[in-house]
Design a protein around this motif. Structure first.
Motif, PDB file in Angstrom:
ATOM      1  N   LYS A  60       0.803  -1.222   0.000  1.00 32.00           N
ATOM      2  CA  LYS A  60       0.000   0.000   0.000  1.00 32.00           C
ATOM      3  C   LYS A  60       0.837   1.275   0.000  1.00 32.00           C
ATOM      4  CE  LYS A  60      -3.870  -2.146   2.492  1.00 32.00           C
ATOM      5  NZ  LYS A  60      -4.722  -2.078   3.705  1.00 32.00           N
ATOM      6  N   SER A  61       2.158   1.142   0.042  1.00 27.17           N
ATOM      7  CA  SER A  61       3.038   2.310   0.068  1.00 27.17           C
ATOM      8  C   SER A  61       3.757   2.391  -1.273  1.00 27.17           C
ATOM      9  CB  SER A  61       4.032   2.190   1.224  1.00 27.17           C
ATOM     10  OG  SER A  61       3.341   2.071   2.457  1.00 27.17           O
ATOM     11  N   VAL A  62       3.250   3.255  -2.137  1.00 32.67           N
ATOM     12  CA  VAL A  62       3.712   3.286  -3.532  1.00 32.67           C
ATOM     13  C   VAL A  62       3.836   4.712  -4.041  1.00 32.67           C
ATOM     14  CG1 VAL A  62       2.794   1.024  -4.159  1.00 32.67           C
ATOM     15  CG2 VAL A  62       1.307   3.020  -4.276  1.00 32.67           C
ATOM     16  N   VAL A  63       4.652   4.870  -5.089  1.00 38.48           N
ATOM     17  CA  VAL A  63       4.804   6.136  -5.809  1.00 38.48           C
ATOM     18  C   VAL A  63       4.046   6.017  -7.123  1.00 38.48           C
ATOM     19  CG1 VAL A  63       6.445   7.682  -6.952  1.00 38.48           C
ATOM     20  CG2 VAL A  63       7.063   6.591  -4.775  1.00 38.48           C
ATOM     21  N   PHE A  64       3.237   7.027  -7.452  1.00 42.87           N
ATOM     22  CA  PHE A  64       2.492   6.989  -8.705  1.00 42.87           C
ATOM     23  C   PHE A  64       2.091   8.407  -9.126  1.00 42.87           C
ATOM     24  CE2 PHE A  64      -0.428   6.291  -5.192  1.00 42.87           C
ATOM     25  CZ  PHE A  64      -1.470   7.163  -5.455  1.00 42.87           C
ATOM     26  N   PRO A  65       1.706   8.588 -10.397  1.00 42.65           N
ATOM     27  CA  PRO A  65       1.281   9.910 -10.863  1.00 42.65           C
ATOM     28  C   PRO A  65      -0.075  10.286 -10.267  1.00 42.65           C
ATOM     29  CG  PRO A  65       1.875   8.469 -12.706  1.00 42.65           C
ATOM     30  CD  PRO A  65       1.764   7.602 -11.498  1.00 42.65           C
ATOM     31  N   VAL A  66      -0.249  11.529  -9.863  1.00 42.51           N
ATOM     32  CA  VAL A  66      -1.526  11.959  -9.297  1.00 42.51           C
ATOM     33  C   VAL A  66      -2.622  11.966 -10.357  1.00 42.51           C
ATOM     34  CG1 VAL A  66      -0.402  13.342  -7.509  1.00 42.51           C
ATOM     35  CG2 VAL A  66      -1.023  14.414  -9.685  1.00 42.51           C
ATOM     36  N   SER A  67      -2.246  11.988 -11.626  1.00 46.13           N
ATOM     37  CA  SER A  67      -3.250  11.971 -12.698  1.00 46.13           C
ATOM     38  C   SER A  67      -4.056  10.677 -12.695  1.00 46.13           C
ATOM     39  CB  SER A  67      -2.578  12.169 -14.061  1.00 46.13           C
ATOM     40  OG  SER A  67      -1.612  11.150 -14.282  1.00 46.13           O
ATOM     41  N   ASN A  68      -3.528   9.622 -12.066  1.00 47.07           N
ATOM     42  CA  ASN A  68      -4.264   8.355 -11.966  1.00 47.07           C
ATOM     43  C   ASN A  68      -5.403   8.424 -10.961  1.00 47.07           C
ATOM     44  OD1 ASN A  68      -2.406   7.365 -13.747  1.00 47.07           O
ATOM     45  ND2 ASN A  68      -1.312   6.088 -12.261  1.00 47.07           N
ATOM     46  N   GLY A  69      -5.410   9.483 -10.145  1.00 49.02           N
ATOM     47  CA  GLY A  69      -6.373   9.576  -9.053  1.00 49.02           C
ATOM     48  C   GLY A  69      -5.727   9.109  -7.761  1.00 49.02           C
ATOM     49  N   LEU A  70      -5.913   9.882  -6.712  1.00 49.89           N
ATOM     50  CA  LEU A  70      -5.283   9.580  -5.425  1.00 49.89           C
ATOM     51  C   LEU A  70      -6.334   9.108  -4.425  1.00 49.89           C
ATOM     52  CD1 LEU A  70      -3.067   9.637  -3.269  1.00 49.89           C
ATOM     53  CD2 LEU A  70      -3.411  12.114  -3.084  1.00 49.89           C
ATOM     54  N   PRO A  71      -6.356   7.814  -4.065  1.00 52.11           N
ATOM     55  CA  PRO A  71      -7.300   7.344  -3.048  1.00 52.11           C
ATOM     56  C   PRO A  71      -6.840   7.787  -1.662  1.00 52.11           C
ATOM     57  CG  PRO A  71      -5.913   5.530  -3.802  1.00 52.11           C
ATOM     58  CD  PRO A  71      -5.535   6.722  -4.620  1.00 52.11           C
ATOM     59  N   PHE A  72      -7.713   8.508  -0.940  1.00 52.07           N
ATOM     60  CA  PHE A  72      -7.334   9.035   0.363  1.00 52.07           C
ATOM     61  C   PHE A  72      -8.585   9.323   1.170  1.00 52.07           C
ATOM     62  CE2 PHE A  72      -5.558  12.720   2.973  1.00 52.07           C
ATOM     63  CZ  PHE A  72      -4.772  11.916   3.788  1.00 52.07           C
ATOM     64  N   LEU A  73      -8.677   8.732   2.339  1.00 52.40           N
ATOM     65  CA  LEU A  73      -9.763   8.977   3.292  1.00 52.40           C
ATOM     66  C   LEU A  73     -11.153   8.786   2.677  1.00 52.40           C
ATOM     67  CD1 LEU A  73      -8.310  12.100   5.155  1.00 52.40           C
ATOM     68  CD2 LEU A  73      -8.091   9.679   5.741  1.00 52.40           C
ATOM     69  N   GLY A  74     -11.290   7.728   1.883  1.00 52.72           N
ATOM     70  CA  GLY A  74     -12.597   7.375   1.343  1.00 52.72           C
ATOM     71  C   GLY A  74     -12.955   8.041   0.026  1.00 52.72           C
ATOM     72  N   PHE A  75     -12.068   8.892  -0.502  1.00 53.38           N
ATOM     73  CA  PHE A  75     -12.321   9.577  -1.767  1.00 53.38           C
ATOM     74  C   PHE A  75     -11.199   9.290  -2.756  1.00 53.38           C
ATOM     75  CE2 PHE A  75     -14.963  12.043   1.086  1.00 53.38           C
ATOM     76  CZ  PHE A  75     -16.058  12.423   0.305  1.00 53.38           C
ATOM     77  N   GLN A  76     -11.514   9.470  -4.039  1.00 50.88           N
ATOM     78  CA  GLN A  76     -10.521   9.431  -5.103  1.00 50.88           C
ATOM     79  C   GLN A  76     -10.312  10.876  -5.547  1.00 50.88           C
ATOM     80  OE1 GLN A  76      -9.307   6.476  -5.974  1.00 50.88           O
ATOM     81  NE2 GLN A  76      -8.229   6.706  -7.916  1.00 50.88           N
ATOM     82  N   LEU A  77      -9.109  11.394  -5.318  1.00 49.26           N
ATOM     83  CA  LEU A  77      -8.835  12.809  -5.577  1.00 49.26           C
ATOM     84  C   LEU A  77      -8.210  13.009  -6.950  1.00 49.26           C
ATOM     85  CD1 LEU A  77      -7.261  13.860  -2.138  1.00 49.26           C
ATOM     86  CD2 LEU A  77      -9.669  13.836  -2.803  1.00 49.26           C
ATOM     87  N   PHE A  78      -8.780  13.955  -7.693  1.00 50.68           N
ATOM     88  CA  PHE A  78      -8.219  14.424  -8.951  1.00 50.68           C
ATOM     89  C   PHE A  78      -8.049  15.934  -8.844  1.00 50.68           C
ATOM     90  CE2 PHE A  78     -10.545  10.550  -9.864  1.00 50.68           C
ATOM     91  CZ  PHE A  78      -9.704   9.844 -10.713  1.00 50.68           C
ATOM     92  N   ALA A  79      -7.403  16.524  -9.817  1.00 51.37           N
ATOM     93  CA  ALA A  79      -7.165  17.968  -9.770  1.00 51.37           C
ATOM     94  C   ALA A  79      -8.463  18.756  -9.765  1.00 51.37           C
ATOM     95  CB  ALA A  79      -6.286  18.393 -10.950  1.00 51.37           C
ATOM     96  N   THR A  80      -9.473  18.281 -10.490  1.00 47.66           N
ATOM     97  CA  THR A  80     -10.700  19.068 -10.645  1.00 47.66           C
ATOM     98  C   THR A  80     -11.936  18.419 -10.038  1.00 47.66           C
ATOM     99  OG1 THR A  80     -11.089  18.080 -12.831  1.00 47.66           O
ATOM    100  CG2 THR A  80      -9.857  20.157 -12.754  1.00 47.66           C
ATOM    101  N   GLN A  81     -11.808  17.226  -9.499  1.00 44.07           N
ATOM    102  CA  GLN A  81     -12.973  16.592  -8.896  1.00 44.07           C
ATOM    103  C   GLN A  81     -12.558  15.630  -7.792  1.00 44.07           C
ATOM    104  OE1 GLN A  81     -15.196  14.112 -11.618  1.00 44.07           O
ATOM    105  NE2 GLN A  81     -13.364  13.427 -12.698  1.00 44.07           N
ATOM    106  N   ARG A  82     -13.568  15.239  -6.990  1.00 42.77           N
ATOM    107  CA  ARG A  82     -13.346  14.373  -5.842  1.00 42.77           C
ATOM    108  C   ARG A  82     -14.496  13.369  -5.808  1.00 42.77           C
ATOM    109  NH1 ARG A  82     -12.986  17.447  -0.233  1.00 42.77           N
ATOM    110  NH2 ARG A  82     -11.394  18.566  -1.433  1.00 42.77           N
ATOM    111  N   LEU A  83     -14.185  12.088  -6.007  1.00 40.42           N
ATOM    112  CA  LEU A  83     -15.209  11.057  -6.093  1.00 40.42           C
ATOM    113  C   LEU A  83     -15.137  10.126  -4.887  1.00 40.42           C
ATOM    114  CD1 LEU A  83     -14.720  10.086  -9.858  1.00 40.42           C
ATOM    115  CD2 LEU A  83     -16.259  11.812  -8.902  1.00 40.42           C
ATOM    116  N   LEU A  84     -16.285   9.597  -4.479  1.00 43.69           N
ATOM    117  CA  LEU A  84     -16.298   8.596  -3.418  1.00 43.69           C
ATOM    118  C   LEU A  84     -15.714   7.288  -3.937  1.00 43.69           C
ATOM    119  CD1 LEU A  84     -19.767   8.876  -1.635  1.00 43.69           C
ATOM    120  CD2 LEU A  84     -17.537   9.112  -0.557  1.00 43.69           C
TER     121      LEU A  84
END
Length: 355
Positions: free
Chosen positions: A269-293
């Protein structure tokens, strides 16, 4: 280095214990143990004060159960009177430790929390192309008691307060032993397996001490690694940078540092990756312009919601009983781009009106 002295009279004062029991009962007043304490609160508080002042206080046995969120967790609930003591201790210690914490530690702190951590992480997603996402393996079961005491007592010079801390730490010893996978660190001997470790998840003190335990790591990342974009929420933390090679170097440095705390990061679970793939954090998938559950978050809610609706049909619950949890989940989900999802969920699954 500043140390704190003469704290115990503040901890055991009746005013502090009275404030502590009011905090401990919040949202739990209908539970039998809380109601019984409240029925004779003044007498209970005076008795607790006497035990603390005479040092005859001893924590009671924990009640353990499992919950399923993103993973199965063992929750251990202390007796209510012990939870009052936990709040009384934290009332005095937390304000003194608060200035020692870095800005970007967000769990269990006034003015912080999940949603501010998400906001901060998403602001970094917009500025940096790569992220190192880390998760500490079985964090609460792995917290080493000797190291925790060393970190706490570095600043707490009050002997009586140290005694109370010892009572609470020792009282939870072995609670999470079945959740810990034995690890060995450089210099360990045959007795390493018997080192006391683990803080019960659910204690007010455990949440506070988790921040104290990881505070040295926070400062290492900010001061020594000079990471300018860092967010931590309990044992999940993120480091951002323009160069993924730097993040890989930081991961190795963090692994070495965590070994001094007898902790390890989760290898998968400890990995390096591009943020463009979406960042899963605290129950959400984070992108630059949106935040999805995250889908697992939605599935978990649907499973619980389905059970609640069935209980209403059977007459075991009413809408009033489930309304607070629905409002809470809806408010949490509203921090993402979820309007259509929430409308669809509630429109397609009407709540029974009959009891």
């Amino acid at each position: 280095m500043k140390t704190f002295k003469n704290l115990y009279p503040q901890i055991t004062s009746f005013a502090n214990l009275d404030d502590a029991w009011r905090k401990a009962r919040k949202g739990k007043r209908q539970k039998p143990a809380v109601s019984a304490f409240e029925f004779n609160a003044e007498s209970e508080l005076f008795q607790l004060q006497r035990e603390l002042q005479d040092k005859t206080y001893r924590p009671g046995p924990y009640r353990s159960f499992f919950i399923q969120d993103s993973k199965k967790r063992k929750i251990s609930a202390a007796p209510f009177r012990d939870r009052v003591v936990h709040h009384a201790l934290c009332n005095v210690l937390e304000p003194r430790y608060e200035p020692k914490f870095i800005f970007d530690s967000y769990a269990n702190r006034v003015g912080k929390g999940t949603h501010r951590a998400l906001d901060r992480a998403q602001s970094f997603v917009r500025r940096y192309p790569y992220v190192l996402k880390c998760d500490i393996e079985t964090f609460f079961p792995a917290i080493d008691h000797a190291i925790l005491r060393q970190i706490l007592f570095r600043h707490i010079a009050c002997t009586d307060t140290r005694w109370l801390i010892d009572q609470i730490i020792t009282g939870g010893e072995g609670i999470l032993a079945d959740q810990y996978r034995q690890r060995y660190f450089p210099g360990d001997d045959l007795f390493a397996a018997t080192r006391p470790r683990g803080l019960p998840i659910g204690n007010q003190t455990s949440q506070f001490w988790a921040n104290v335990y990881l505070n040295p790591m926070d400062h290492f990342i900010k001061r020594d690694l000079k990471c300018q974009a860092f967010v931590r929420y309990v044992d999940d933390f993120l480091l951002f940078h323009d160069d993924k090679a730097v993040l890989h170097h930081w991961r190795a440095a963090i692994e070495d540092y965590l070994a001094t705390l007898r902790l390890t990061i989760h290898p998968e679970k400890s990995v390096v990756f591009p943020v463009s793939n979406g960042l899963p954090f605290l129950g959400f998938q984070l992108f630059a312009t949106q935040r999805l559950l995250l889908r697992r978050n939605v599935r978990s809610f649907l499973r619980r919601f389905r059970q609640q609706r069935r209980a209403i049909r059977r007459g075991e619950l009413t809408f009033t009983d489930i309304k607070p949890s629905l409002i809470s989940w809806n408010a949490h989900a509203a921090h993402g781009n979820t309007w259509r999802l929430r409308a669809k969920l509630f429109w397609q699954r009407p709540i029974p009106t009959h009891e």
